[in-house]
Structures are given as C-alpha cells and as structure tokens.
Design a protein around this motif. Structure first.
Motif, PDB file in Angstrom:
ATOM      1  N   ILE A  74       0.846  -1.196   0.000  1.00  0.00           N
ATOM      2  CA  ILE A  74       0.000   0.000   0.000  1.00  0.00           C
ATOM      3  C   ILE A  74       0.881   1.244   0.000  1.00  0.00           C
ATOM      4  N   THR A  75       0.250   2.368  -0.287  1.00  0.00           N
ATOM      5  CA  THR A  75       1.016   3.608  -0.500  1.00  0.00           C
ATOM      6  C   THR A  75       1.656   4.082   0.796  1.00  0.00           C
ATOM      7  N   SER A  76       2.585   5.016   0.674  1.00  0.00           N
ATOM      8  CA  SER A  76       3.516   5.268   1.777  1.00  0.00           C
ATOM      9  C   SER A  76       2.879   5.894   2.993  1.00  0.00           C
ATOM     10  N   TRP A  77       1.913   6.835   2.876  1.00  0.00           N
ATOM     11  CA  TRP A  77       1.431   7.420   4.134  1.00  0.00           C
ATOM     12  C   TRP A  77       0.525   6.446   4.851  1.00  0.00           C
ATOM     13  N   LEU A  78      -0.249   5.680   4.093  1.00  0.00           N
ATOM     14  CA  LEU A  78      -1.107   4.691   4.746  1.00  0.00           C
ATOM     15  C   LEU A  78      -0.252   3.601   5.366  1.00  0.00           C
ATOM     16  N   ASP A  79       0.831   3.308   4.650  1.00  0.00           N
ATOM     17  CA  ASP A  79       1.765   2.322   5.169  1.00  0.00           C
ATOM     18  C   ASP A  79       2.330   2.784   6.510  1.00  0.00           C
ATOM     19  N   ALA A  80       2.636   4.091   6.623  1.00  0.00           N
ATOM     20  CA  ALA A  80       3.165   4.602   7.885  1.00  0.00           C
ATOM     21  C   ALA A  80       2.118   4.461   8.983  1.00  0.00           C
ATOM     22  N   VAL A  81       0.862   4.774   8.654  1.00  0.00           N
ATOM     23  CA  VAL A  81      -0.190   4.677   9.673  1.00  0.00           C
ATOM     24  C   VAL A  81      -0.340   3.240  10.135  1.00  0.00           C
ATOM     25  N   VAL A  82      -0.314   2.300   9.164  1.00  0.00           N
ATOM     26  CA  VAL A  82      -0.450   0.893   9.549  1.00  0.00           C
ATOM     27  C   VAL A  82       0.695   0.480  10.463  1.00  0.00           C
ATOM     28  N   ARG A  83       1.877   0.906  10.113  1.00  0.00           N
ATOM     29  CA  ARG A  83       3.018   0.535  10.955  1.00  0.00           C
ATOM     30  C   ARG A  83       2.893   1.124  12.358  1.00  0.00           C
ATOM     31  N   LEU A  84       2.426   2.365  12.400  1.00  0.00           N
ATOM     32  CA  LEU A  84       2.253   3.005  13.709  1.00  0.00           C
ATOM     33  C   LEU A  84       1.258   2.240  14.558  1.00  0.00           C
ATOM     34  N   ILE A  85       0.150   1.869  13.930  1.00  0.00           N
ATOM     35  CA  ILE A  85      -0.862   1.143  14.706  1.00  0.00           C
ATOM     36  C   ILE A  85      -0.291  -0.164  15.214  1.00  0.00           C
ATOM     37  N   ILE A  86       0.461  -0.839  14.358  1.00  0.00           N
ATOM     38  CA  ILE A  86       1.056  -2.101  14.806  1.00  0.00           C
ATOM     39  C   ILE A  86       1.991  -1.854  15.982  1.00  0.00           C
ATOM     40  N   ILE A  87       2.806  -0.799  15.851  1.00  0.00           N
ATOM     41  CA  ILE A  87       3.751  -0.511  16.943  1.00  0.00           C
ATOM     42  C   ILE A  87       3.013  -0.197  18.233  1.00  0.00           C
ATOM     43  N   VAL A  88       1.938   0.574  18.130  1.00  0.00           N
ATOM     44  CA  VAL A  88       1.232   0.944  19.362  1.00  0.00           C
ATOM     45  C   VAL A  88       0.630  -0.294  20.015  1.00  0.00           C
ATOM     46  N   LEU A  89       0.024  -1.161  19.185  1.00  0.00           N
ATOM     47  CA  LEU A  89      -0.574  -2.356  19.772  1.00  0.00           C
ATOM     48  C   LEU A  89       0.492  -3.254  20.390  1.00  0.00           C
ATOM     49  N   VAL A  90       1.570  -3.435  19.651  1.00  0.00           N
ATOM     50  CA  VAL A  90       2.646  -4.279  20.178  1.00  0.00           C
ATOM     51  C   VAL A  90       3.195  -3.688  21.472  1.00  0.00           C
ATOM     52  N   MET A  91       3.360  -2.362  21.461  1.00  0.00           N
ATOM     53  CA  MET A  91       3.901  -1.721  22.654  1.00  0.00           C
ATOM     54  C   MET A  91       2.983  -1.915  23.833  1.00  0.00           C
ATOM     55  N   THR A  92       1.689  -1.778  23.616  1.00  0.00           N
ATOM     56  CA  THR A  92       0.758  -1.929  24.742  1.00  0.00           C
ATOM     57  C   THR A  92       0.883  -3.295  25.369  1.00  0.00           C
ATOM     58  N   VAL A  93       0.875  -4.304  24.500  1.00  0.00           N
ATOM     59  CA  VAL A  93       0.941  -5.657  25.062  1.00  0.00           C
ATOM     60  C   VAL A  93       2.278  -5.894  25.740  1.00  0.00           C
ATOM     61  N   ILE A  94       3.334  -5.443  25.074  1.00  0.00           N
ATOM     62  CA  ILE A  94       4.652  -5.675  25.678  1.00  0.00           C
ATOM     63  C   ILE A  94       4.778  -4.954  27.006  1.00  0.00           C
ATOM     64  N   VAL A  95       4.269  -3.750  27.061  1.00  0.00           N
ATOM     65  CA  VAL A  95       4.401  -3.011  28.322  1.00  0.00           C
ATOM     66  C   VAL A  95       3.590  -3.670  29.418  1.00  0.00           C
ATOM     67  N   MET A  96       2.412  -4.162  29.083  1.00  0.00           N
ATOM     68  CA  MET A  96       1.628  -4.844  30.108  1.00  0.00           C
ATOM     69  C   MET A  96       2.385  -6.046  30.630  1.00  0.00           C
TER      70      MET A  96
END
Lengths: 383, 180, 407
Positions: free
Chosen positions: C17-39
């Motif tokens: 997918i195109t680059s800005w949407l790609d950035a948003v998807v990556r951000l969402i993945i990072i936030v979700l991963v971070m939440t679980v990891i931090v918990m």
C-alpha cells in the motif's frame, strides 16, 4: 508608537525575593517500617532546618492499666510495648515483680528466659536490617530476606509458647511451660539458618558502595553527647562506648555467659547498623552457651507461688538490656494484688528525644535514614 | 573470629542492689541534714525537697567522685495525699546508681526542670507533667507529649478514673451514676 | 562502515500500500505491540523482583499469574478520576500525555529487524536525542500541577536529575556515532554485523565499553529507576511527581515508564549490542535458514533487549538509592568528564586511523584499548571509594573494643 526603554543596567529581581522554608509533614502513616509516628520537617530546599516529632498516636495507657490489674495479668500488655521482641519486655516485667515480691526463679527457667530474650533480640535486629534496607532504598529485598529468618524464629516461639509475637510465656517466678522435646536441635538449626541470612544481608548492605555512601558520616554523635541525651543500647555503643547493661549491671545469669560487646567508632548511621549486625552474632553465641550450660531437667516455675500474689510494700527499678537499649521498669507496691505504680522507661522513647538534634542540618532523604537507624518501636515510645 | 584483643570493659561493673559505699560518699559531698537516706530493693534512695533539687543534682553531676552523668528515668508517683517524683541517675565512671525522690504537694506542684543539666530530661518531664500535672519551671517546651495538645487532664492521677476520655470530656454519657 | 548507498525509508511499503497509509499501519502495529509488551513488562517485573526477593509474585490470576496485567488494567480503568482541588487543571491533566508521547515518538524510529520499523530516519540518533528532552516537560508539569508538596519536590528533583544525565547520555552516544560514522539507526545496527558486505565492526560494546557504561548509567537515570529513583520513591511511600494521580492517569505514567524502559533497551541494544545483527550472520543464516530473514532478526532483537531489561530489573532489586546531591555529583564530576575524554580519544584515534596516517588499520584495536582503559578506570573509581571508606572488611562477627576514653 512603541518606545522600547533603554536599559543600561541589568534587571535584577526585587530585593524582597527570597526563599521560603517549606513544612513537610512526614505523617503518621508511614511506609510500614516504624509505625505511627509524625515528624514535621521545615526544609529550605532540600536542607532540613527544623524537625519536630509528634508521638502519642499509639498511646494505650499501659501504666494506668497496669495499676488496675493483678501482677500476673498485666504481662499481656507489657509484651505489646516492644512488639518486635515480646520476650525481652516480659523478662523485665517479671524481674520487677520478682524483686518486689522476693520470688525466686529456678535455674532452668533463668536459662530458658535468657534463650528467649536473645532470640527476640536476634528477631528484632533482623527486623531492623530489613526495614533499614527499605529506608535506604533497596525496595524490599532486604526485607524479605530478613523476614525469612524471622519466620523461623517465630515458628520456634510458637512451638515453645503457643504464640508468635505476644507469647505471654514468662511468669513471675519462672516460665509457664517447659521447652518441647526437640527444642535444642531446632534452635541450633534456626541459628545456623539465621547465620546464613545474616551473611546474605551483610553482603547486600555492608558491601554496597551506595549504601555506605548514604550512611557514612551521617548524624555522628560523641559519647558524651550520647550520654547527655540519654541514649542507650546500640545507639550509644555505636559512638564508641561499650555500655551494655548485661555487662554493666548484670541480671539473671548473664554473668555466667561469655560474650563481647561490639562498638562503633563515630556514632554515625553506618556504625549503628554495623553494631546491630555484630550484636546478632553475639546473641547467637549466648544462645548456644545457654543451650550447653542449661540444666537438662528441672522445675521451670517456682513451686511455692501463692495463688494470688500480694505484695505489702516494695520499690524497685529493674534495668535490663532490651533490644533497642535500656528497657527498665520502675515498680512500686503498696499492698494488695495490684501494683501501685509501674513505669516503663523505654529505650526508643529516650533515643527518639534526640532526633531533632541529629536531623537538623541534613537532607530530607537523610532524615528518613536517620530515623530508620534509630530503630524505634512505637509501642515502646507511646506506652 | 575476633580482630581486636579482648580488653576489659572500661567501666566498673555495677549491680542492681543498693550500694553502701555510695551512702558515705554522698554524706561527705553534701552538707548533712539536707538529705534523707533510704533504700529501695535495687537502689539507694535519697529524698530531697524540690527547692534543693537543682543544687543537689548539680553536685551529683559535677563532683568527680560522684559523676552521675546519665539521667535514666523520671517517674511521677501519686500518693493521693501528696505526690513525688523519682529520678534515677547512674554514673558510668564509678558504676553506682541512685534514686532521688522529690516529694511534692498535690495539685500542680512546681519543680525545677533538669533540662539545663541533662537534655535527656526533656521528654521525661513533658510526660510527667501531662500525666500528673507537675509544672517544671524552666522547661523549654512544656507541651503535651503523648496526649493530644489541647487535652488538660492528668490521667495517671489516682483520682482520675479509668474511663474513656470522651466521657471525661462530657462528649459521651458515662455509665449511670458516673460523675467526674 | 556505511558504504553510502541510498536506502528507501524501510524498504518497500508494507503489504503493497502507499507510503502514508503504510506509515499509519506501521504506527498502529507498533502501538498495539507496545501496549501488550508493556503490560507484560509490568508482570515480568513483578515476577522477576519477587524471585529476587525470595517470593513468588503474582500467581493467582491465571496460571502463574499471566493475566495479572489485564486485571490491573481493568481495575485502573474502572477507578474514579480524582483531581485535587489545588491542582492546576490543564497542567495536571495533560502531564501524563506529555510524558508518554515522546516515548512513542522514539519507538517510531527504532529498527526491530533489518529495515523494519515505522520509519528509518537518516538522523535517527539525533532525533532520539531531541525527543528525550520532552519527557522532562511532562514530569515538571506533573510535579508543579499537582498542588502537593511531595509532588513538587519529586518533580524538581526529577527535572534536575534528568537534565543533568542527558549530557553524558548524549555525549556517549555521540562517541559511538563517531565510530559508526552514521546517525542512521538501521545502518548502525547493520554496521555491527562483522559481515563483509553488510558491516565491518564488532558490536560497539566491545569497541566503546566506556561509552556503554556511561550510557547504561545515564539511561538508568533518565528512566528514574534504581539506583536513581529518588524522584519517584521519596521515602518509599509517596510517589514523587505522580503521587496525586490515580486510575487511568497513573497507569499512563506507568505505561510511559515501562514503554521508555523497553524503548531504551531496544535502542541500547541497537546502538551497542548490534540490534538485529549477529556477527557473521550471513554465514549461518543465509544458507541454512528457510524463511524470511526478519524472523531471526526480530528474535535476536527481542533476546538482546530482554537481557537489557532483565539487567534493569536486577539492578532495581538490589541497589539502594542515591541521594540527590550524590547523584548530581556523580553525573557532573564523574560521568561528564569521562564522556568528554571518550570523545577526544575517539577523535584522535579516528583521525590518525585514516588510510595513510599513523594508525592505519589499528583504529579498532586502539578504540577498544583506550575505551576499555576508561571503563576500567570508571569501575575502579567507583569501587575504590568503597574500599577506602568501608573499613569493616573482615569484621563481621568481630568487634572493636572501645577506643575512646570515657567521659
């Protein structure tokens, strides 16, 4: 048209701008170490300028209550004064009643009392090591290590007396029950385990650079000042004076036992910690000697005790070496089966009165550490 | 296990029973007639009126053969007709212990404060004054110590009944017929 | 050393997918991963600390207590949101977010596997330095806006501490950047692979041990973890600057603390331990590895950052805390001069290690030697103070009789 003022001199803050001292209330709710004690610190930034301790939150009217109860009944209140070392308090109280009434104590009972008192001392000093580590900031690792050893000693008390903290085991005239069969073996095992625990704690604290930095040269007291302030126990021994009532005014069978009196050098917080650590080894030595020297069988309670203990007249001031210092009982009898006046001279009360002098001029974090090094027990302070 | 050689303790060993030699020392140091001697089960006792307390204690502290440098305890006693204060002193240099009794009147008797001589007396005197009603002249901070700051009852007096303070303060009703 | 070839910001777009949407998807993945990891970091810390303290930790909620973090989250979300009357409203309410957002921004630039992350900035290291400072603003807001003296004390101490320790932190990272010749985090990790064609250096912990020690210490202080946790453990009961926060706001502070712990661990392992790169990896993995590279690279990152996190928890369980003036003295008098010396040494060696100059070919060994000597000097300095002042060696169980005359 805006006109920017020409300034040739720098703009300084007004002359009346100065710092204001802030009062911090280290309130009665304290982090699980010392009990209900309140200290109001006046601080200038980080430096403590004034300190006023407020005590009395645990005042339970011990002395008044003792006047209304039989000589043997009020023991249940007295072992709640120094609640970390109940047997030591009971010993002092029983000795006072025995002195007033002229009661004799069988030899085996004397040895049992000394064993219990020294085990209580080890117990109380473990509590100090654990709580002091928490004050300095080790979060609780020292606490749990110390607690493991304390639990073993408490198990021993439970076997002997039926209760862990407030055993009400001693009686005027001896102890209430004889020791269980395998006590000696269990006691030696507990001492070995306690030795291991002490080495762990020692390695964790004495060998730690940060701990030493926090505690060295903090709140030093000279021996003369210590005596003038009425300090006793490990606080006074840390200043360099080896004054121990078990050696200075021996009571019970302490004159038959061989032990040393550890001293510090300059009376600072580190010396107090170290003196208590070294004292624990000496207490273990005492317990082992008692186990060796004790008569293997015999009475543990004076057989000629009357049903109600009536004492016509008498006055005494019994001094004992409690875990925190000089734990003394002033008793006055004027007939009947209740004492006329019983006063407790508790070591924590007297040690705490010197707090202001020790804390003023240090930082806030140091005030907490100094308070921890005093090793107070609020039950004693507030009676 | 020991690093240093075991040295003898640098103070004489005392005992918890009355000492005879001390009586002679005191009789010599203090002019006769001022003191009345007695004995408790553990100490020698000296009775002195409140007016002479300061001079006596100064003598006890400063004379080198007496050298009572440790004030251990100040206990108040209420004898119902009068009251008394018991001071317990100890000398680390000589190993002798002394009890000083100061008989006073009932009510709010005035006694000189020993805080100028022994800083240890500070809290003991505060406690005695709030529990019995003694007034220590010259005490730097005569506030309540163990009781609340505004409470002006003296619980350890024999006349003070063993009852809840709210009853004594009139906040609660006591048992029927109770009158304070 | 970086060969200077241009690199797309993290390779090809994800999932095509195109680059800005790609950035948003990556951000969402990072936030979700971070939440679980931090918990699970909170859970892990409790278990690890408990084991150090001779007890078990959470055991009831789920087998071995693994649902403890979820239970805590539910409880905290359900709590009443208390705001003290004296608190400055907007400052109080926005402080947790300002503490948390910089951490998230740092996470956006870290490479978790080769060319894997949200964005790969050529100025990655510099970006991290710049963002670090924003943390302090949030803490000061919490301290000043709480209307509580303890919070004020804690907030001011935290500000002083974090500001001071930023300097050795940045200087030590700069010295590593000098050796790596790049500020790009992905390239820095790749450069530590000892793999011809990928990178030529051993992990920088071997080339720059002094910078590693300084970074570790300064990082502990930035995270205000033991032994530098004086702002948050004022006599162990009052929480310092987050004393007045309850419920979800408090959990934001905890989230930011553990997230920054994780972010710093990944960052530290990228800069010093080699990140996703394993020395001579191509020899092992290119031939024998069936699947895509990112699997083993991600696991390597996880292993390295877990070791780092375990070290942090270990230090918390065992060390008492420094007083604020001792802490500041240590920073300004010990760490800062050493980090400046490190930079000078690096500059000297790298200049004269260029081709044709004196130390040609020996620059790596010289870096290790000088920096190693510096690290040993630091350790000796810290320990010698203990030896000089701790005069109780061998005296446990012994005693000293009175050495002062009686009054």
């Amino acid at each position: 048209m805006t006109h920017w003022p020409e300034t040739t001199t720098p703009v300084l803050p007004p002359d009346d701008l100065n710092t204001v001292d802030m009062t911090i209330n280290i309130g009665p709710q304290h982090p699980a170490t010392h009990g209900v004690f309140r200290m109001v610190l006046t601080v200038d930034g980080e430096l403590v300028v004034d300190c006023e301790p407020y005590i009395g939150y645990l005042h339970r009217g011990l002395e008044k209550l003792s006047e209304t109860a039989d000589y043997r009944q009020s023991m249940g209140w007295w072992d709640r004064t120094d609640y970390l070392a109940g047997m030591c308090c009971e010993m002092a109280y029983c000795m006072a009643v025995e002195k007033l009434g002229g009661l004799e104590v069988p030899e085996r009972a004397e040895y049992i009392r000394v064993i219990m008192a020294e085990l209580s001392r080890i117990n109380s000093h473990f509590m100090f090591l654990g709580a002091f580590g928490t004050d300095v900031g080790v979060l609780g690792t020292t606490f749990t290590y110390a607690w493991r050893e304390r639990e073993r000693i408490y198990d021993l008390f439970e076997e002997v007396a039926g209760d862990r903290m407030f055993p009400t085991y001693l009686r005027p005239g001896g102890v209430s029950m004889d020791l269980p069969e395998n006590f000696e073996q269990r006691c030696r095992w507990v001492l070995d385990s306690a030795r291991q625990g002490m080495e762990d704690l020692d390695g964790m604290m004495t060998g730690n650079e940060i701990f030493v930095e926090r505690c060295r040269d903090l709140g030093p007291i000279t021996p003369e000042r210590g005596i003038a302030l009425g300090l006793s126990g490990p606080m006074l021994r840390a200043t360099g004076l080896p004054w121990d009532i078990r050696k200075a005014e021996p009571y019970s069978i302490y004159d038959r036992l061989d032990f040393e009196v550890p001293v510090g050098r300059q009376g600072d917080v580190f010396d107090r910690y170290f003196v208590r650590l070294a004292e624990m080894y000496q207490s273990m030595r005492i317990v082992e000697q008692c186990l060796d020297q004790m008569p293997k069988s015999g009475l543990v309670l004076n057989p000629n005790l009357p049903k109600t203990l009536r004492i016509e007249s008498g006055e005494c001031y019994i001094r004992t070496e409690g875990t925190k210092g000089e734990y003394s009982v002033y008793a006055l009898a004027k007939g009947g089966n209740k004492p006329y006046r019983m006063k407790l001279r508790s070591p924590s009360f007297c040690n705490l009165s010197g707090l202001r002098e020790m804390v003023v001029g240090t930082y806030v974090a140091d005030a907490i550490v100094i308070l921890g090094s005093l090793d107070i027990v609020l039950g004693e302070v507030d009676k | 296990m020991t690093e240093a050689q075991a040295r003898p303790l640098p103070y004489p060993v005392g005992s918890q029973s009355p000492q005879e030699g001390l009586k002679d020392l005191l009789a010599k140091a203090v002019p006769g007639g001022l003191l009345t001697f007695g004995a408790t089960a553990t100490d020698l006792d000296v009775t002195v009126p409140p007016a002479d307390l300061l001079t006596l204690v100064t003598t006890l502290r400063d004379r080198p053969e007496l050298a009572f440098d440790l004030l251990r305890n100040i206990a108040g006693v209420d004898y119902e007709t009068d009251m008394a204060l018991k001071y317990h002193l100890y000398s680390l240099k000589h190993g002798h212990a002394l009890q000083v009794t100061v008989p006073t009147t009932s009510g709010h008797p005035h006694v000189p404060s020993l805080t100028s001589l022994y800083p240890a007396a500070n809290w003991h005197e505060r406690e005695a004054s709030e529990m019995f009603g003694f007034v220590f002249d010259g005490h730097p901070n005569p506030k309540n110590l163990l009781l609340e700051e505004d409470l002006h009852i003296h619980p350890l007096l024999k006349a003070h009944p063993l009852a809840k303070v709210e009853i004594l303060q009139g906040i609660e009703e006591g048992p029927p017929g109770f009158k304070f | 050393m970086n060969d200077g070839s241009t690199v797309l910001p993290f390779g090809d777009p994800m999932f095509g997918i195109t680059s800005w949407l790609d950035a948003v998807v990556r951000l969402i993945i990072i936030v979700l991963v971070m939440t679980v990891i931090v918990m699970y970091l909170t859970y892990g810390e409790r278990k690890v600390l408990a084991r150090f303290q001779n007890r078990l930790g959470p055991m009831e909620t789920g087998p071995w207590g693994i649902w403890q973090a979820w239970a805590d989250t539910v409880k905290l979300v359900a709590k009443e949101d208390i705001r003290p009357k004296n608190a400055d409203r907007w400052v109080f309410e926005f402080a947790p977010y300002l503490t948390f957002i910089p951490v998230l921004m740092v996470l956006a630039v870290l490479p978790f596997a080769q060319d894997w992350g949200v964005r790969n900035l050529t100025l990655g290291l510099f970006y991290v330095f710049a963002i670090l400072g924003l943390n302090i603003v949030g803490i000061m807001m919490a301290g000043l806006g709480s209307g509580n003296k303890y919070a004020l004390l804690g907030g001011l101490r935290a500000a002083a501490q974090m500001l001071s320790y930023e300097i050795p932190l940045v200087l030590s990272l700069l010295s590593v950047a000098m050796v790596a010749q790049t500020l790009d985090l992905n390239a820095m990790a790749a450069g530590q692979a000892l793999d011809p064609g990928v990178g030529q250096n051993a992990p920088y912990v071997f080339l720059q041990p002094l910078a590693f020690l300084i970074f570790f210490t300064a990082m502990l202080s930035e995270l205000h973890r033991a032994p530098f946790d004086i702002p948050v453990a004022e006599s162990e009961v009052v929480g310092g600057f987050f004393v007045e926060y309850s419920g979800i706001r408090w959990s934001m502070f905890q989230l930011s603390e553990y997230a920054s712990m994780w972010a710093f661990s990944v960052f530290g392992s990228v800069v010093f331990l080699g990140g996703w790169a394993v020395p001579e990896a191509s020899l092992f993995f290119d031939n024998g590895w069936p699947g895509p590279d990112w699997i083993w690279q991600l696991s390597i990152t996880m292993v390295k950052s877990s070791v780092w996190i375990f070290a942090l928890m270990w230090m918390r369980s065992a060390m008492p805390r420094l007083r604020i003036d001792q802490l500041m003295a240590f920073c300004w008098k010990v760490l800062l001069p050493l980090s400046i010396v490190q930079i000078f040494m690096n500059g000297f060696i790298l200049w004269y290690g260029q081709e044709g100059r004196v130390f040609d070919g020996y620059s790596d060994w010289l870096l290790t030697a000088t920096s190693g000597a510096g690290a040993i000097a630091l350790i000796v300095l810290v320990y010698s103070r203990a030896f000089r002042r701790r005069s109780t060696k061998g005296l446990v169980g012994a005693y000293r009789q009175a050495q002062v005359p009686l009054p």
